[in-house]
Design a protein around this motif. Structure first.
Motif, short mmCIF file in Angstrom:
data_model
loop_
_atom_site.label_atom_id
_atom_site.label_comp_id
_atom_site.label_asym_id
_atom_site.label_seq_id
_atom_site.Cartn_x
_atom_site.Cartn_y
_atom_site.Cartn_z
N THR A 31 0.83 -1.21 0.00
CA THR A 31 0.00 0.00 0.00
C THR A 31 0.86 1.26 0.00
OG1 THR A 31 -0.15 -0.22 2.41
CG2 THR A 31 -1.99 -1.06 1.11
N HIS A 32 1.96 1.26 0.75
CA HIS A 32 2.85 2.42 0.80
C HIS A 32 3.68 2.55 -0.47
CE1 HIS A 32 2.14 1.66 5.20
NE2 HIS A 32 1.87 2.96 5.13
N ALA A 33 4.07 1.39 -1.03
CA ALA A 33 4.82 1.43 -2.29
C ALA A 33 3.99 2.09 -3.38
CB ALA A 33 5.22 0.01 -2.70
N ARG A 34 2.70 1.75 -3.43
CA ARG A 34 1.83 2.35 -4.46
C ARG A 34 1.52 3.81 -4.14
NH1 ARG A 34 -0.07 -1.34 -8.04
NH2 ARG A 34 0.09 -3.54 -7.44
N ARG A 35 1.27 4.11 -2.87
CA ARG A 35 0.90 5.48 -2.50
C ARG A 35 2.03 6.46 -2.78
NH1 ARG A 35 -0.74 5.76 3.45
NH2 ARG A 35 -2.49 4.56 2.62
N TYR A 36 3.26 6.07 -2.43
CA TYR A 36 4.39 7.00 -2.56
C TYR A 36 5.21 6.75 -3.82
CZ TYR A 36 3.10 7.72 2.31
OH TYR A 36 2.40 7.99 3.47
N ARG A 37 4.73 5.80 -4.67
CA ARG A 37 5.45 5.50 -5.91
C ARG A 37 6.92 5.23 -5.60
NH1 ARG A 37 0.76 5.14 -7.45
NH2 ARG A 37 -0.09 6.07 -9.36
N ALA A 38 7.17 4.23 -4.75
CA ALA A 38 8.52 3.96 -4.27
C ALA A 38 8.79 2.46 -4.26
CB ALA A 38 8.72 4.53 -2.87
N LEU A 39 10.05 2.11 -4.46
CA LEU A 39 10.45 0.71 -4.51
C LEU A 39 11.83 0.58 -3.85
CD1 LEU A 39 8.96 -1.69 -5.87
CD2 LEU A 39 10.46 -1.39 -7.83
N VAL A 40 11.96 -0.35 -2.89
CA VAL A 40 13.26 -0.57 -2.27
C VAL A 40 14.14 -1.33 -3.27
CG1 VAL A 40 14.49 -1.60 -0.34
CG2 VAL A 40 12.20 -0.65 0.02
N LEU A 41 15.28 -0.73 -3.66
CA LEU A 41 16.12 -1.30 -4.70
C LEU A 41 17.21 -2.21 -4.13
CD1 LEU A 41 16.56 1.86 -6.95
CD2 LEU A 41 14.84 0.07 -7.14
N LYS A 42 17.94 -1.73 -3.13
CA LYS A 42 18.98 -2.57 -2.55
C LYS A 42 19.40 -2.03 -1.20
CE LYS A 42 23.00 -0.41 -4.81
NZ LYS A 42 24.16 -0.64 -5.68
N GLU A 43 20.10 -2.90 -0.44
CA GLU A 43 20.61 -2.52 0.86
C GLU A 43 22.07 -2.13 0.71
OE1 GLU A 43 19.75 -3.95 5.40
OE2 GLU A 43 19.80 -5.45 3.80
N THR A 44 22.45 -0.99 1.26
CA THR A 44 23.83 -0.50 1.17
C THR A 44 24.40 -0.43 2.59
OG1 THR A 44 23.30 1.84 1.43
CG2 THR A 44 23.11 0.91 -0.80
N PRO A 45 25.72 -0.24 2.71
CA PRO A 45 26.31 -0.12 4.05
C PRO A 45 25.75 1.03 4.87
CG PRO A 45 28.01 -0.52 2.41
CD PRO A 45 26.75 -0.28 1.66
N THR A 46 25.17 2.02 4.17
CA THR A 46 24.65 3.20 4.89
C THR A 46 23.13 3.25 4.95
OG1 THR A 46 24.81 4.47 2.83
CG2 THR A 46 26.69 4.58 4.36
N GLY A 47 22.45 2.21 4.49
CA GLY A 47 20.99 2.23 4.55
C GLY A 47 20.36 1.54 3.36
N LEU A 48 19.17 2.02 2.94
CA LEU A 48 18.44 1.44 1.83
C LEU A 48 18.40 2.41 0.67
CD1 LEU A 48 15.35 -0.10 3.71
CD2 LEU A 48 17.32 -1.34 2.79
N LEU A 49 18.64 1.89 -0.54
CA LEU A 49 18.48 2.70 -1.75
C LEU A 49 17.04 2.49 -2.23
CD1 LEU A 49 19.82 4.50 -3.94
CD2 LEU A 49 20.25 2.40 -5.23
N VAL A 50 16.29 3.60 -2.33
CA VAL A 50 14.87 3.52 -2.70
C VAL A 50 14.65 4.32 -3.97
CG1 VAL A 50 12.52 4.10 -1.98
CG2 VAL A 50 14.16 3.26 -0.29
N GLY A 51 14.05 3.68 -4.97
CA GLY A 51 13.71 4.36 -6.22
C GLY A 51 12.35 5.03 -6.11
N MET A 52 12.25 6.28 -6.60
CA MET A 52 10.99 7.01 -6.56
C MET A 52 10.70 7.62 -7.93
SD MET A 52 10.96 9.06 -2.90
CE MET A 52 9.28 9.64 -3.19
#
Length: 569
Positions: A87-108
């Motif tokens: 529901t949040h992925a669709r609402r905010y048009r966002a997708l978790v792409l990968k995990e990095t040493p400093t956090g999560l890379l999220v595509g928007m």
């Protein structure tokens, strides 16, 4: 919670005007439309054709100093993606792409949306770095990865709770899907929506020891989804049996039925078969999409020479034309394409089918019903008294049906039918094995078209590959000439093909015509001479050879062509 947000803030409209990518007038027009519709400015600019989506996203990437990610080639981890609820992925048009040493890379789709960014940080509870992605690709991947998984699990839990509370309402279940809010109805509707979106040909509902498995066949391969609560199986199966109008109380015997439903803008016919298993009733449903039902012969993907010859054969006034291949190889599609071309006001066409799969205008379609004695042979005998020009028999199942069909072909009718054999050459031998006289087969059969379906390479991720030792040995055994091994390709896997390397299927065909020499060998019942003459016939080319041609053209893989060898042998 710490977070990484690009330090720059951009006003998209002003930036585009400054870069001379749009005019001031275009910006004002887009702002006015944005004010009326409430849509985002970037989307308005793209939809009005003022700027290309990729141009806009590349500019945002540069200005915000964040990466632009091509999702069509980016390998997503479904477990990582689903950390963000659908529901949040669709609402905010966002997708978790990968995990990095400093956090999560999220595509928007819109990385300038500060509110959405703050919500993502709050929900994911980790530092977030942003990337910009195409919104169309983002939504496509949300559909592919989530596949309504959250909703399915939630609905399954609701159905389980209904059963636990003894609130299972058969009355509600028997109403149409648009008239009932029962969780089982919504669950089934969601299953169909997912299957249609994925272009699945079949849905399998299989109760297991502790779970319910829902599997979908896509491009000939099954993909599995598991419901943790096995109790819902009986509710799902009961609902489907009601829709198919079969006996809901009979759980000891196999049953068949069919129903129609609308999924989005598609009208789907569903053929349902049930069988009792140790863990409960198992259901398989074949999905028939009316929108893709009737194709023209030139839309089947036949090579030009086979298409020209087959078209000439089906336009002959009489004779038997057989299409052969295993279940699911597209025989019915080919026959319906031929009927579509022959269906003229001047022609009387009657079909005898089990079951009637698609409705054709102007064609008299009869569905057999052995329970009341309305079998193929009886319907076919009656058909000959109805002055037909063309008869389609769903399948040559036995000697009686075959004999009536052959005699109809000899007495001035064009008869089209199917048979289950491995290739075209073995088809006439099967008819003779059924007890039909060789002279009847020789006099009636005009041609046999054998066909298979092979998976097509994904155009997005196919790359050149060198054949391995096993493939080279197969090639050398099949071909006398030198083979250019640099032409073969394979799919590396991407999001467009669900990382299978394949997307869609195409037909491979083999056409054998009954000329004078072949007919003489049949009449003498000389199998060795018949096979030699058939395989050396001008224009004849085997299924495996035609599949190899597709592999050489980079349309499919060498392994798919090799797969046909085992099937044909």
């Amino acid at each position: 919670m710490a977070a990484t947000m690009p330090g720059k803030r951009v006003r998209i409209g002003d930036l585009l005007v400054e870069q001379k990518l749009i005019s001031e007038a275009q910006l004002q027009a887009a702002l006015a439309e944005q004010k009326k519709s409430g849509r985002k400015l970037g989307r308005v600019l793209i939809e009005n054709g003022f700027i290309g989506e990729e141009t806009l996203l590349q500019l945002l990437s540069e200005q915000l100093e964040i990466p632009f990610v091509d999702l069509s080639r980016f390998e997503l981890d479904p477990q990582l993606v689903t950390r963000l609820p659908e529901t949040h992925a669709r609402r905010y048009r966002a997708l978790v792409l990968k995990e990095t040493p400093t956090g999560l890379l999220v595509g928007m789709g819109d990385p300038t949306d500060i509110f959405a960014y703050d919500e993502l940080v709050r929900i994911l509870k980790q530092p977030v770095q942003l990337a910009v992605v195409k919104e169309s690709e983002l939504l496509q991947n949300i559909d592919r990865i989530y596949q309504h998984a959250d909703r399915l699990q939630s609905l399954a839990s609701e159905v389980g709770q209904d059963i636990a509370d003894n609130a299972f309402d058969l009355g509600a279940m028997s109403r149409g899907t648009d008239q009932s809010d029962a969780p089982v109805v919504r669950l089934i509707q969601t299953v169909f929506e997912d299957a249609v979106r994925a272009e699945a040909s079949d849905i399998h509902i299989e109760p297991d020891e502790d779970v319910l498995r829902i599997r979908r066949r896509i491009d000939g391969v099954l993909h599995e989804q598991i419901m943790d609560d096995k109790r819902i199986a009986s509710a799902v199966v009961s609902r489907l049996k009601l829709m198919a109008e079969v006996d809901i109380s009979e759980k000891r015997l196999p049953q068949d039925g069919r129903f129609s439903l609308k999924v989005g803008d598609k009208h789907i016919d569903v053929r349902l078969a049930t069988i009792p298993t140790r863990s409960g009733e198992s259901v398989v449903m074949r999905l028939l999409d009316h929108g893709n039902a009737i194709r023209r012969l030139d839309q089947l993907g036949m090579p030009a020479d086979i298409l020209e010859r087959f078209r000439a054969i089906v336009h002959k006034p009489h004779g038997l034309v057989l299409v052969t291949g295993p279940t699911g190889s597209g025989k019915t599609t080919t026959l319906y394409a031929a009927l579509g071309e022959l269906n003229k006001p001047q022609k009387k066409i009657i079909t005898v089918e089990d079951p009637v799969e698609y409705q054709l205008p102007r064609v008299n379609q009869v569905q057999v019903n052995p329970k009341i004695g309305l079998d193929f042979a009886r319907v076919l005998r009656t058909t000959l008294r109805l002055d037909p020009d063309i008869i389609l028999v769903g399948e040559m199942r036995d000697r009686e049906t075959g004999e009536i069909g052959l005699r109809a072909a000899m007495t001035g009718h064009l008869v089209l039918s199917t048979l289950h054999t491995n290739d075209a050459v073995s088809c006439t031998a099967r008819l003779i094995d059924m007890g039909l006289e060789p002279y009847l087969v020789a006099a009636s059969v005009q041609a046999v078209l054998a066909q298979r379906l092979v998976r097509k390479l994904c155009p997005n991720c196919s790359t050149p590959v060198e054949p391995d030792a096993h493939e080279l040995a197969w090639l050398r055994g099949l071909c006398d000439e030198d083979i250019d091994t640099s032409v073969f390709r394979a799919g590396s896997g991407c999001n467009n093909c669900n990382h299978t390397g394949y997307r869609g299927r195409l037909g491979v065909y083999e056409l054998l015509e009954t000329d004078t020499a072949v007919a003489d060998a049949l009449r003498r019942n000389d199998p060795a001479a018949f096979e030699q003459l058939a395989r050396n016939q001008p224009g004849y080319r085997s299924l495996v050879r035609n599949a190899l041609d597709y592999a050489r053209q980079g349309v499919t893989t060498l392994s798919e062509a090799m797969r046909l060898t085992g099937a044909v042998d």
